[in-house]
Design a protein around this motif. Structure first.
Motif, short mmCIF file in Angstrom:
data_model
loop_
_atom_site.label_atom_id
_atom_site.label_comp_id
_atom_site.label_asym_id
_atom_site.label_seq_id
_atom_site.Cartn_x
_atom_site.Cartn_y
_atom_site.Cartn_z
N ALA A 231 0.83 -1.21 0.00
CA ALA A 231 0.00 0.00 0.00
C ALA A 231 0.87 1.25 0.00
CB ALA A 231 -0.94 0.00 1.20
N VAL A 232 1.86 1.27 0.87
CA VAL A 232 2.85 2.34 0.91
C VAL A 232 4.22 1.67 0.88
CG1 VAL A 232 3.78 4.30 2.20
CG2 VAL A 232 1.32 3.83 2.26
N GLU A 233 4.96 1.89 -0.17
CA GLU A 233 6.20 1.16 -0.38
C GLU A 233 7.27 1.55 0.64
OE1 GLU A 233 4.55 2.85 -2.66
OE2 GLU A 233 4.42 1.76 -4.57
N LEU A 234 8.12 0.59 0.97
CA LEU A 234 9.21 0.79 1.92
C LEU A 234 10.12 1.93 1.52
CD1 LEU A 234 10.94 -0.09 4.36
CD2 LEU A 234 11.95 -1.87 2.91
N LYS A 235 10.26 2.19 0.23
CA LYS A 235 11.17 3.25 -0.24
C LYS A 235 10.79 4.62 0.34
CE LYS A 235 8.67 4.02 -4.60
NZ LYS A 235 8.76 3.95 -6.09
N ASN A 236 9.51 4.81 0.68
CA ASN A 236 9.09 6.07 1.28
C ASN A 236 9.71 6.27 2.65
OD1 ASN A 236 6.84 7.24 -0.60
ND2 ASN A 236 6.36 5.06 -0.42
N THR A 237 9.72 5.22 3.45
CA THR A 237 10.33 5.30 4.77
C THR A 237 11.85 5.41 4.65
OG1 THR A 237 8.58 4.22 6.02
CG2 THR A 237 10.81 3.94 6.86
N GLU A 238 12.44 4.69 3.74
CA GLU A 238 13.89 4.78 3.55
C GLU A 238 14.30 6.21 3.19
OE1 GLU A 238 14.79 0.22 2.01
OE2 GLU A 238 14.25 1.77 0.55
N ARG A 239 13.49 6.86 2.38
CA ARG A 239 13.78 8.25 1.99
C ARG A 239 13.70 9.19 3.19
NH1 ARG A 239 9.94 8.66 -1.64
NH2 ARG A 239 11.19 7.64 -3.23
N MET A 240 12.67 9.02 4.02
CA MET A 240 12.53 9.87 5.20
C MET A 240 13.65 9.62 6.20
SD MET A 240 8.42 10.16 6.00
CE MET A 240 8.10 8.39 6.05
N PHE A 241 13.99 8.35 6.39
CA PHE A 241 15.05 8.03 7.34
C PHE A 241 16.38 8.65 6.91
CE2 PHE A 241 18.46 5.20 8.87
CZ PHE A 241 18.25 5.33 10.24
N LYS A 242 16.65 8.64 5.63
CA LYS A 242 17.89 9.23 5.12
C LYS A 242 17.92 10.73 5.38
CE LYS A 242 20.73 9.57 0.95
NZ LYS A 242 20.83 9.20 -0.49
N GLU A 243 16.77 11.38 5.25
CA GLU A 243 16.70 12.83 5.46
C GLU A 243 16.77 13.20 6.93
OE1 GLU A 243 13.56 16.56 4.93
OE2 GLU A 243 13.13 14.65 3.93
N ALA A 244 16.23 12.35 7.79
CA ALA A 244 16.16 12.68 9.21
C ALA A 244 17.54 12.77 9.85
CB ALA A 244 15.33 11.62 9.94
N LYS A 245 17.62 13.57 10.90
CA LYS A 245 18.85 13.71 11.67
C LYS A 245 18.75 12.89 12.95
CE LYS A 245 19.95 18.39 10.02
NZ LYS A 245 20.18 19.79 10.43
N GLU A 246 19.88 12.64 13.55
CA GLU A 246 19.92 11.92 14.82
C GLU A 246 19.22 12.74 15.90
OE1 GLU A 246 20.90 8.94 15.22
OE2 GLU A 246 22.08 8.54 13.41
N PRO A 247 18.66 12.06 16.92
CA PRO A 247 18.58 10.61 17.09
C PRO A 247 17.46 10.00 16.25
CG PRO A 247 17.55 11.72 18.94
CD PRO A 247 18.11 12.81 18.07
N LYS A 248 17.76 8.89 15.59
CA LYS A 248 16.78 8.24 14.74
C LYS A 248 17.03 6.74 14.69
CE LYS A 248 19.51 8.99 10.50
NZ LYS A 248 19.50 9.54 9.13
N GLU A 249 15.96 5.99 14.44
CA GLU A 249 16.06 4.55 14.23
C GLU A 249 15.08 4.16 13.13
OE1 GLU A 249 15.84 1.87 17.57
OE2 GLU A 249 16.63 3.39 18.96
N MET A 250 15.36 3.03 12.46
CA MET A 250 14.42 2.48 11.48
C MET A 250 14.33 0.98 11.68
SD MET A 250 14.20 2.82 7.30
CE MET A 250 15.56 1.75 6.89
N TRP A 251 13.10 0.49 11.80
CA TRP A 251 12.85 -0.94 11.93
C TRP A 251 12.09 -1.43 10.70
CZ3 TRP A 251 10.19 -0.85 17.43
CH2 TRP A 251 11.11 -0.39 18.39
#
Length: 285
Positions: A231-251
């Protein structure tokens, strides 16, 4: 031949506009009906009615922690694009028994909330919900959780309130940061709509999408996504995670689809999430 080409061009424009009108409505599928009664699982929320800046009445359910006094924290849930809170509340029905308060609200046009859902009105509802929680229920930093469409709304809401409402965590599950980008994703899934992607710039606005995921920092950000979500592809989260600054995590959850992550494998993600909240709570003190 010239006349034929003009007719063909007009036909294609009409098809494109009709499709994109449907694509825009992809973001909102509200229902008014009550879909599930929480009393059936022995839950009795407080009915809450708020008013947005533009005068929409927003309905919410507030579930108080059933085991901890004071609670371990308060989670504000921004649900997805379909149905209403009477089904979406089930995603975290288990949270009050783990010591957390839990508030879910409906966007304008959903359930008992008045008005129409738009990128602007959904953010206004989110701001009203967060401010009410902070002023009336819990002055401590809030846990903000957005799923699917709710992730985009939650991120923009956080950008608007982070200087006035304290926020402990922001968790974004299976979401996206651009309405235009999500519309392009939908168009790119079929060969017969692929060519219409550029028209999203004309008919879909990002004026009330998140401005910059990076600006959420230093609030801890957690991104969650199932690796089998179509429904919402993983690439959308990968893109946001790359843009985000620390502290951050992705599961990335193996075998996870859209909206089932806390139910699969006997709900093991619940324990992981609770551990994360405990860890970040300790770090914030």
């Amino acid at each position: 031949m010239t006349k034929f080409l003009k007719v063909r061009r007009t036909f294609l424009k009409c098809i494109a506009l009709l499709f994109l009108t449907g694509c825009q409505s992809f973001f909102y599928f509200p229902l008014k009906d009550k879909l599930f009664d929480p009393a059936k699982i022995k839950m009795h929320p407080e009915d809450v009615f708020l008013e947005t800046q533009k005068g929409n009445k927003i309905h919410g359910w507030y579930f108080e922690s059933t085991v901890s006094t004071p609670s371990k924290g308060t989670l504000l849930f921004f649900h997805g694009n379909a149905e209403n809170l009477t089904s979406h509340f089930l995603m975290f029905h288990w949270l009050p028994a783990q010591g957390y308060n839990y508030f879910i609200f409906d966007y304008p046009g959903y359930g008992l909330s008045t008005g129409k859902p738009t990128p602007e009105s959904t953010v206004e509802a989110g701001i009203a919900a967060a401010e009410w929680l902070h002023l009336k229920k819990d002055s401590r930093p809030l846990i903000i959780y957005g799923h699917s469409l709710g992730g985009a709304v939650a991120l923009r809401t956080v950008e608007e309130i982070k200087d006035t409402v304290p926020i402990r965590n922001v968790i974004i599950e299976a979401s996206f940061a651009s309405y235009r980008g999500m519309a392009r994703n939908v168009l790119s899934r079929r060969w017969w709509t692929w060519a219409f992607q550029p028209i999203t710039y004309l008919v879909i606005s990002d004026d009330y999408a998140p401005k910059s995921v990076a600006d959420i920092s230093p609030i801890p950000l957690l991104f969650i996504h199932g690796n089998e979500d179509v429904a919402v592809e993983l690439k959308n989260t990968e893109r946001m995670f790359k843009e985000a600054k620390e502290p951050k995590e992705m599961w990335v959850i193996p075998g996870g689809h859209h909206g089932d992550l806390y139910e699969i494998r006997n709900g093991e993600l619940r324990e992981q999430f609770l551990s994360y909240l405990a860890k970040t709570s300790t770090a914030s003190h």
